[in-house]
Design an enzyme around this catalytic site. Sequence first.
Site, PDB file in Angstrom:
ATOM      1  N   ASP A  15       0.919  -1.138   0.017  1.00 40.59           N
ATOM      2  CA  ASP A  15       0.022  -0.050   0.018  1.00 40.59           C
ATOM      3  C   ASP A  15       0.821   1.268   0.014  1.00 40.59           C
ATOM      4  O   ASP A  15       2.009   1.116   0.792  1.00 40.59           O
ATOM      5  CB  ASP A  15      -0.841  -0.017   1.081  1.00 40.59           C
ATOM      6  CG  ASP A  15      -2.123   1.059   1.023  1.00 40.59           C
ATOM      7  OD1 ASP A  15      -1.864   2.105   1.027  1.00 40.59           O
ATOM      8  OD2 ASP A  15      -3.287   0.442   1.204  1.00 40.59           O
ATOM      9  N   ILE A  16       0.509   2.286  -0.785  1.00 44.90           N
ATOM     10  CA  ILE A  16       1.244   3.321  -0.831  1.00 44.90           C
ATOM     11  C   ILE A  16       1.455   4.250   0.292  1.00 44.90           C
ATOM     12  O   ILE A  16       2.106   5.042   0.633  1.00 44.90           O
ATOM     13  CB  ILE A  16       0.698   4.096  -2.322  1.00 44.90           C
ATOM     14  CG1 ILE A  16       2.081   5.094  -2.876  1.00 44.90           C
ATOM     15  CG2 ILE A  16      -0.338   4.870  -1.889  1.00 44.90           C
ATOM     16  CD1 ILE A  16       1.575   5.672  -4.177  1.00 44.90           C
ATOM     17  N   ASN A  38     -12.523  -3.071   2.536  1.00 46.20           N
ATOM     18  CA  ASN A  38     -13.546  -1.974   2.765  1.00 46.20           C
ATOM     19  C   ASN A  38     -14.409  -2.140   1.663  1.00 46.20           C
ATOM     20  O   ASN A  38     -14.162  -2.173   0.352  1.00 46.20           O
ATOM     21  CB  ASN A  38     -12.882  -0.537   2.574  1.00 46.20           C
ATOM     22  CG  ASN A  38     -11.986  -0.504   3.854  1.00 46.20           C
ATOM     23  OD1 ASN A  38     -12.217  -0.858   4.877  1.00 46.20           O
ATOM     24  ND2 ASN A  38     -10.838   0.103   3.609  1.00 46.20           N
ATOM     25  N   GLY A  90     -15.941   2.866   3.840  1.00 51.53           N
ATOM     26  CA  GLY A  90     -14.411   3.381   3.704  1.00 51.53           C
ATOM     27  C   GLY A  90     -13.578   3.137   2.543  1.00 51.53           C
ATOM     28  O   GLY A  90     -12.484   3.275   2.357  1.00 51.53           O
ATOM     29  N   GLN A  91     -14.165   2.553   1.461  1.00 52.88           N
ATOM     30  CA  GLN A  91     -13.655   1.974   0.250  1.00 52.88           C
ATOM     31  C   GLN A  91     -13.248   3.304  -0.551  1.00 52.88           C
ATOM     32  O   GLN A  91     -14.149   4.146  -0.878  1.00 52.88           O
ATOM     33  CB  GLN A  91     -14.726   1.037  -0.639  1.00 52.88           C
ATOM     34  CG  GLN A  91     -13.532   0.400  -1.770  1.00 52.88           C
ATOM     35  CD  GLN A  91     -14.650  -0.585  -2.582  1.00 52.88           C
ATOM     36  OE1 GLN A  91     -15.731  -1.112  -2.099  1.00 52.88           O
ATOM     37  NE2 GLN A  91     -14.165  -1.212  -3.533  1.00 52.88           N
ATOM     38  N   HIS A 135     -10.000  -5.382  -3.310  1.00 51.74           N
ATOM     39  CA  HIS A 135      -8.653  -5.791  -2.600  1.00 51.74           C
ATOM     40  C   HIS A 135      -8.933  -5.985  -1.285  1.00 51.74           C
ATOM     41  O   HIS A 135      -9.782  -5.475  -0.405  1.00 51.74           O
ATOM     42  CB  HIS A 135      -7.660  -4.729  -2.858  1.00 51.74           C
ATOM     43  CG  HIS A 135      -8.412  -3.174  -2.336  1.00 51.74           C
ATOM     44  ND1 HIS A 135      -9.157  -2.519  -3.085  1.00 51.74           N
ATOM     45  CD2 HIS A 135      -8.008  -2.732  -1.180  1.00 51.74           C
ATOM     46  CE1 HIS A 135      -9.535  -1.486  -2.386  1.00 51.74           C
ATOM     47  NE2 HIS A 135      -9.018  -1.445  -1.412  1.00 51.74           N
ATOM     48  N   HIS A 155      -6.872  -6.069   2.138  1.00 51.53           N
ATOM     49  CA  HIS A 155      -5.577  -5.558   2.919  1.00 51.53           C
ATOM     50  C   HIS A 155      -5.225  -6.450   3.925  1.00 51.53           C
ATOM     51  O   HIS A 155      -5.842  -7.260   4.698  1.00 51.53           O
ATOM     52  CB  HIS A 155      -5.980  -4.215   3.679  1.00 51.53           C
ATOM     53  CG  HIS A 155      -6.464  -3.082   2.957  1.00 51.53           C
ATOM     54  ND1 HIS A 155      -5.640  -1.881   2.650  1.00 51.53           N
ATOM     55  CD2 HIS A 155      -7.799  -2.946   2.555  1.00 51.53           C
ATOM     56  CE1 HIS A 155      -6.243  -0.916   2.103  1.00 51.53           C
ATOM     57  NE2 HIS A 155      -7.560  -1.352   1.793  1.00 51.53           N
TER      58      HIS A 155
HETATM   59  P1  5GP Z   1      -9.661   1.160   0.354  1.00 53.36           P
HETATM   60  O1  5GP Z   1      -9.778   2.390   1.258  1.00 53.36           O
HETATM   61  O2  5GP Z   1     -10.076   1.276  -1.063  1.00 53.36           O
HETATM   62  O3  5GP Z   1      -9.913  -0.098   0.915  1.00 53.36           O
HETATM   63  O4  5GP Z   1      -7.979   1.261   0.059  1.00 53.36           O
HETATM   64  C1  5GP Z   1      -7.340   1.502  -1.163  1.00 53.36           C
HETATM   65  C2  5GP Z   1      -5.893   1.602  -0.784  1.00 53.36           C
HETATM   66  O5  5GP Z   1      -5.237   1.931  -1.811  1.00 53.36           O
HETATM   67  C3  5GP Z   1      -5.523   2.752   0.073  1.00 53.36           C
HETATM   68  O6  5GP Z   1      -4.951   2.214   1.340  1.00 53.36           O
HETATM   69  C4  5GP Z   1      -4.381   3.703  -0.692  1.00 53.36           C
HETATM   70  O7  5GP Z   1      -3.378   4.023   0.220  1.00 53.36           O
HETATM   71  C5  5GP Z   1      -4.071   2.553  -1.685  1.00 53.36           C
HETATM   72  N1  5GP Z   1      -3.624   3.032  -2.819  1.00 53.36           N
HETATM   73  C6  5GP Z   1      -4.452   4.227  -3.488  1.00 53.36           C
HETATM   74  N2  5GP Z   1      -3.618   4.628  -4.667  1.00 53.36           N
HETATM   75  C7  5GP Z   1      -2.518   3.617  -4.629  1.00 53.36           C
HETATM   76  C8  5GP Z   1      -1.395   3.639  -5.617  1.00 53.36           C
HETATM   77  O8  5GP Z   1      -1.346   4.132  -6.632  1.00 53.36           O
HETATM   78  N3  5GP Z   1      -0.451   2.474  -5.340  1.00 53.36           N
HETATM   79  C9  5GP Z   1      -0.552   1.857  -4.250  1.00 53.36           C
HETATM   80  N4  5GP Z   1       0.238   0.958  -3.948  1.00 53.36           N
HETATM   81  N5  5GP Z   1      -1.376   1.914  -3.103  1.00 53.36           N
HETATM   82  C10 5GP Z   1      -2.441   2.834  -3.496  1.00 53.36           C
END
Ligand code: 5GP
Length: 112
Positions: A31-32, A86, A92-93, A99, A101
Site C-alpha cells: 500500500d502506498i 472496505n 471506507g472504500q 482488494h 488489505h
Molecule cells: P480502500 O480504502 O479502497 O480499501 O484502500 C485503497 C488503498 O489503496 C488505500 O490504502 C491507498 O493507500 C491505496 N492506494 C491508492 N492508490 C494507490 C497507488 O497508486 N498505489 C498503491 N500501491 N496503493 C494505492
Amino acid sequence: MSEDCIFCKIVKGDIPSKKVYEDEELIAFHDIRPIAPVHFMIVPKEHVAGLNDCRPEHRDLLGRILLLAPKLAAEQGLKGFRTMINTGREGGQEVFHLHVHVFGGGSTLPKT
Ligand code: 5GP
Ligand code: ZN
C-alpha cells in the site's frame, strides 16, 4: 479492465508498484500509504469493483485470495496479521477494484 481504475493500471504495469506476488489471477503489492510496518493488498487481476459486486462465480477467486494472505504475510515476516476489506463508500472504500488489505508488524494493533 476498467479505463480509469488505478488498480487495473497497476495490474497492466502502467503504474509502478512494490509487488510482493503475482500469478495469472492475482497480484499483491504494498500500500502506498501503509497503516502498519507491513501493509500490502491482494488484488484480483479481473476488474471487480468490490465485495458488493461479487457473485457465486467469484467463490474460487475469493478463496484463493484468503488462502494466499497467510502465505504472503509469512514471507513478509509477519507472525500474525490483520485483513480488511472496505466495501462501498460508506464502508471506507476508496479504490473501486476489489482488494484485501493485509497488515501487521511492529506494535500491537488496536482491538476493534
Ligand atoms: P480502500 O480504502 O479502497 O480499501 O484502500 C485503497 C488503498 O489503496 C488505500 O490504502 C491507498 O493507500 C491505496 N492506494 C491508492 N492508490 C494507490 C497507488 O497508486 N498505489 C498503491 N500501491 N496503493 C494505492
Ligand atoms: Zn480495476
